[in-house]
Write an enzyme that holds these catalytic residues in place. Structure first.
Site, PDB file in Angstrom:
ATOM      1  N   GLU A   1      24.498  16.660 -37.955  1.00  0.00           N
ATOM      2  CA  GLU A   1      25.945  16.686 -37.759  1.00  0.00           C
ATOM      3  C   GLU A   1      26.671  17.254 -38.971  1.00  0.00           C
ATOM      4  O   GLU A   1      26.261  17.052 -40.107  1.00  0.00           O
ATOM      5  CB  GLU A   1      26.466  15.262 -37.536  1.00  0.00           C
ATOM      6  CG  GLU A   1      25.921  14.605 -36.297  1.00  0.00           C
ATOM      7  CD  GLU A   1      26.333  13.147 -36.183  1.00  0.00           C
ATOM      8  OE1 GLU A   1      26.321  12.630 -35.061  1.00  0.00           O
ATOM      9  OE2 GLU A   1      26.683  12.535 -37.218  1.00  0.00           O
TER      10      GLU A   1
ATOM     11  N   LYS B   1      30.707  16.644 -44.603  1.00  0.00           N
ATOM     12  CA  LYS B   1      29.412  16.030 -44.864  1.00  0.00           C
ATOM     13  C   LYS B   1      28.398  16.577 -43.877  1.00  0.00           C
ATOM     14  O   LYS B   1      28.714  16.751 -42.700  1.00  0.00           O
ATOM     15  CB  LYS B   1      29.502  14.509 -44.732  1.00  0.00           C
ATOM     16  CG  LYS B   1      28.167  13.789 -44.975  1.00  0.00           C
ATOM     17  CD  LYS B   1      28.334  12.295 -45.177  1.00  0.00           C
ATOM     18  CE  LYS B   1      28.434  11.537 -43.878  1.00  0.00           C
ATOM     19  NZ  LYS B   1      28.349  10.073 -44.101  1.00  0.00           N
TER      20      LYS B   1
ATOM     21  N   ARG C   1      30.103   4.086 -49.236  1.00  0.00           N
ATOM     22  CA  ARG C   1      31.387   4.228 -48.555  1.00  0.00           C
ATOM     23  C   ARG C   1      31.431   3.428 -47.257  1.00  0.00           C
ATOM     24  O   ARG C   1      32.476   2.925 -46.853  1.00  0.00           O
ATOM     25  CB  ARG C   1      31.776   5.689 -48.359  1.00  0.00           C
ATOM     26  CG  ARG C   1      31.056   6.470 -47.261  1.00  0.00           C
ATOM     27  CD  ARG C   1      31.699   6.316 -45.880  1.00  0.00           C
ATOM     28  NE  ARG C   1      31.286   7.359 -44.964  1.00  0.00           N
ATOM     29  CZ  ARG C   1      30.804   7.133 -43.745  1.00  0.00           C
ATOM     30  NH1 ARG C   1      30.641   5.906 -43.283  1.00  0.00           N
ATOM     31  NH2 ARG C   1      30.492   8.150 -42.964  1.00  0.00           N
TER      32      ARG C   1
ATOM     33  N   ASP D   1      26.555   3.192 -33.336  1.00  0.00           N
ATOM     34  CA  ASP D   1      27.267   4.334 -33.905  1.00  0.00           C
ATOM     35  C   ASP D   1      26.878   5.663 -33.291  1.00  0.00           C
ATOM     36  O   ASP D   1      27.140   6.708 -33.867  1.00  0.00           O
ATOM     37  CB  ASP D   1      27.087   4.371 -35.416  1.00  0.00           C
ATOM     38  CG  ASP D   1      25.628   4.556 -35.797  1.00  0.00           C
ATOM     39  OD1 ASP D   1      24.774   4.569 -34.892  1.00  0.00           O
ATOM     40  OD2 ASP D   1      25.351   4.683 -36.992  1.00  0.00           O
TER      41      ASP D   1
ATOM     42  N   LYS E   1      23.705   3.826 -28.218  1.00  0.00           N
ATOM     43  CA  LYS E   1      23.284   2.843 -29.219  1.00  0.00           C
ATOM     44  C   LYS E   1      24.397   1.818 -29.445  1.00  0.00           C
ATOM     45  O   LYS E   1      25.429   2.139 -30.041  1.00  0.00           O
ATOM     46  CB  LYS E   1      22.935   3.572 -30.518  1.00  0.00           C
ATOM     47  CG  LYS E   1      22.428   2.663 -31.631  1.00  0.00           C
ATOM     48  CD  LYS E   1      21.613   3.463 -32.672  1.00  0.00           C
ATOM     49  CE  LYS E   1      21.278   2.627 -33.898  1.00  0.00           C
ATOM     50  NZ  LYS E   1      22.389   2.557 -34.859  1.00  0.00           N
TER      51      LYS E   1
ATOM     52  N   SER F   1      32.715  -0.183 -36.114  1.00  0.00           N
ATOM     53  CA  SER F   1      32.560   0.877 -37.125  1.00  0.00           C
ATOM     54  C   SER F   1      31.600   1.969 -36.664  1.00  0.00           C
ATOM     55  O   SER F   1      30.486   1.668 -36.226  1.00  0.00           O
ATOM     56  CB  SER F   1      32.023   0.233 -38.408  1.00  0.00           C
ATOM     57  OG  SER F   1      31.443   1.202 -39.245  1.00  0.00           O
TER      58      SER F   1
END
Lengths: 350, 350
Positions: free
Chosen positions: A66, A79, A122, A237, A241, A302
């Site tokens: 990604e 990222k 983070r 996430d 999943k 999250s």
């Protein structure tokens, strides 16, 4: 003609894994996380200023690669991150990452850095920051279900930001729990190893779920969650999943980073696409309520958003400028005459 | 416990600008381009195997930063590239780039490389490769309108792949033409500097347009193009930036890399969205016609596509393996126990 040395413009500061670890250890893990959380909070509070896109994913049978870009008026960041559940069997990491921060004004990279270690920091900083708005006042005990690579960072973040010092650990692999207990006891935590998820959540004000590799797993069943608890759900996430039973979601007030992404990747992929959720940036700006009472179940669903990586890049950039934590990488061509790229190539022969 | 040295898995081979120039000069610019063109042709011929997405662009008032990813079953690649027309005034490059090639199987980067120099080479290699299918037989003379950073690479590519050795140069900035003429004469080309575009195209079988910074400019007007010519249009490569008069497009057979992208960025943004174009990969596979007769005007509406960068990354990766052209970059965390990232951080303190 001689080959001129590259000008300072041609160099990109690079933070290696070794230097990232030196930097983190020099600052201290908890102060690092606390300060980083401040950068993340600052960026959440100016959420509308960001250019936001869902991550750009390339899927294969083995995993996913990604790119996660975002930008404000001054900086652009992205990222690169992979997720390959089978990697551990081959001695590779499931997730590795690196990132770049650039100047929007001229497009030049300002920083290239490892982000495997930084992402762990983070993610933990974001969880604890969010819990400051959602967890019960004076939380003391956190259950941690899933004791893998992220576990210790979560614990340190919750101590740094909320003062949580008592942990109840559970993992289906007892070896993972032993590893986490050893590391966390050495950090001064009061640690209880549990034989089940049910045992772990007993008396905890905060439940952190952080497991990996599961297809629609049910780490928490409905009966395990009681009034007033805060659930910090890290592991669900990506599409397919999830960690929580759907009934828990229906009893909780759900808080998310970026609904467009969370509805695809988070626990709420189990719910209707219009199920109400609250965006965290609005809570941090005081435009939406966080925890309202001591009976409410709050859930941070999250998934990890590009702006958190942006904050982390911005933080590391601020920390390494003018230090030896960054090496100079000759990554950008810088001909003396920008129109004469070929001449630069020719002159480099001598 | 002592801090273990990173395992070989943690290192990413990195090709700096200096090493890219060493590599290119060691191989020779023309052989480099010719061999790279072979890689590009190979990838065009297996076009349907690629995971293709339009580039991911972040626009600002000053310019654009783009990520260009693509993948086949074995490798994933992306390029970071900026475009900032005002940069030259500040002593920065208009365009800089770097890229990464990764393993699809485990997501690990296999190569990080500068791509400013490499992009110039792959753009030229693609142009000349395409011209082998479209330019008139035995072309000897090429007009080059726009004599900036890409000019010399185009000339060398057309000599390497088609044997073109006579060039007619024109640029609105005579200094750019002087620079290109100096460089190209030293490379053994027969060079004529012209005072206008009209003069430059006289007697040329191939017309290369490669200007920058223009908003809907008209580098070529309709009367300048005659029967049988091949136009290699490089400069029209983003929304609002074109080089050719619309009437030329209507008289030409138009060939493109990836219609979805070219209709937004190329010369054909001036045409109806269903104007017929031919995809180059089909020409290279023999599934569509290239040049059919000596009266036909052929136009390569080049914008640059991610697969060309992928071919370039693959080529460089093949060339630098086991050589000192690549440095080892400590960019990936590699704990001995993948679940014990925190333990790796702790052990690095000693």
């Amino acid at each position: 003609m001689t080959s001129p040395a590259p000008s300072p413009l041609a160099y990109v500061p690079f933070v290696s894994v070794e230097n990232m670890m030196r930097l983190v250890n020099a600052i201290g893990v908890e102060p690092f996380i606390a300060e980083l959380a401040g950068f993340i909070e600052e960026d959440f509070k100016r959420w509308p200023e960001f250019d936001k896109t869902p991550r750009v994913a390339s899927h294969s049978a083995e995993g996913v690669i990604e790119l996660m870009p975002t930008a404000d008026a001054e900086n652009y960041g992205f990222k690169y991150v992979n997720g390959h559940p089978g990697n551990m069997r081959e001695g590779y990491q499931t997730v590795t990452a690196f990132g770049v921060l650039s100047s929007v004004a001229n497009g030049y990279p300002l920083l290239l850095t490892e982000m495997t270690v930084l992402t762990a920091l983070r993610t933990a900083a974001t969880s604890a920051l969010v819990a400051r708005y959602l967890a019960p006042q004076n939380s003391e005990v956190m259950a941690m279900i899933g004791n893998g690579a992220q576990c210790e960072f979560q614990a340190l973040a919750f101590r740094a930001l909320l003062g949580v010092n008592r942990l109840r650990l559970y993992d289906i692999d007892p070896e993972a729990t032993r590893k986490a207990r050893r590391n966390l006891t050495a950090q001064g935590f009061e640690v209880v190893s549990c034989r089940s998820g049910e045992e772990a959540v007993e008396g905890a004000q905060i439940i952190t779920t952080c497991t990996a590799d599961k297809q629609f797993a049910t780490i928490l069943t409905d009966n395990m969650v009681g009034a007033g608890q805060h659930i910090n759900a890290i592991g669900g996430d990506c599409p397919g999943k999830t960690e929580l039973h759907r009934d828990i979601l229906l009893r909780s007030d759900i808080f998310v980073e970026y609904p467009e992404q969370t509805r695809i990747e988070g626990e709420i992929q189990q719910l209707a696409p219009d199920h109400p959720v609250t965006e965290l940036w609005q809570v941090m700006r005081g435009e939406a309520a966080g925890r309202r009472d001591d009976k409410q179940i709050t859930l941070f669903d999250s998934v990890g958003f590009a702006i958190e990586d942006f904050s982390a890049l911005r933080f590391v950039h601020a920390k390494v400028q003018g230090t030896d934590y960054a090496q100079r990488l000759d990554m950008l061509a810088d001909p003396d005459d920008p129109r004469d790229l070929f001449g630069m190539l020719e002159r480099s022969r001598s």
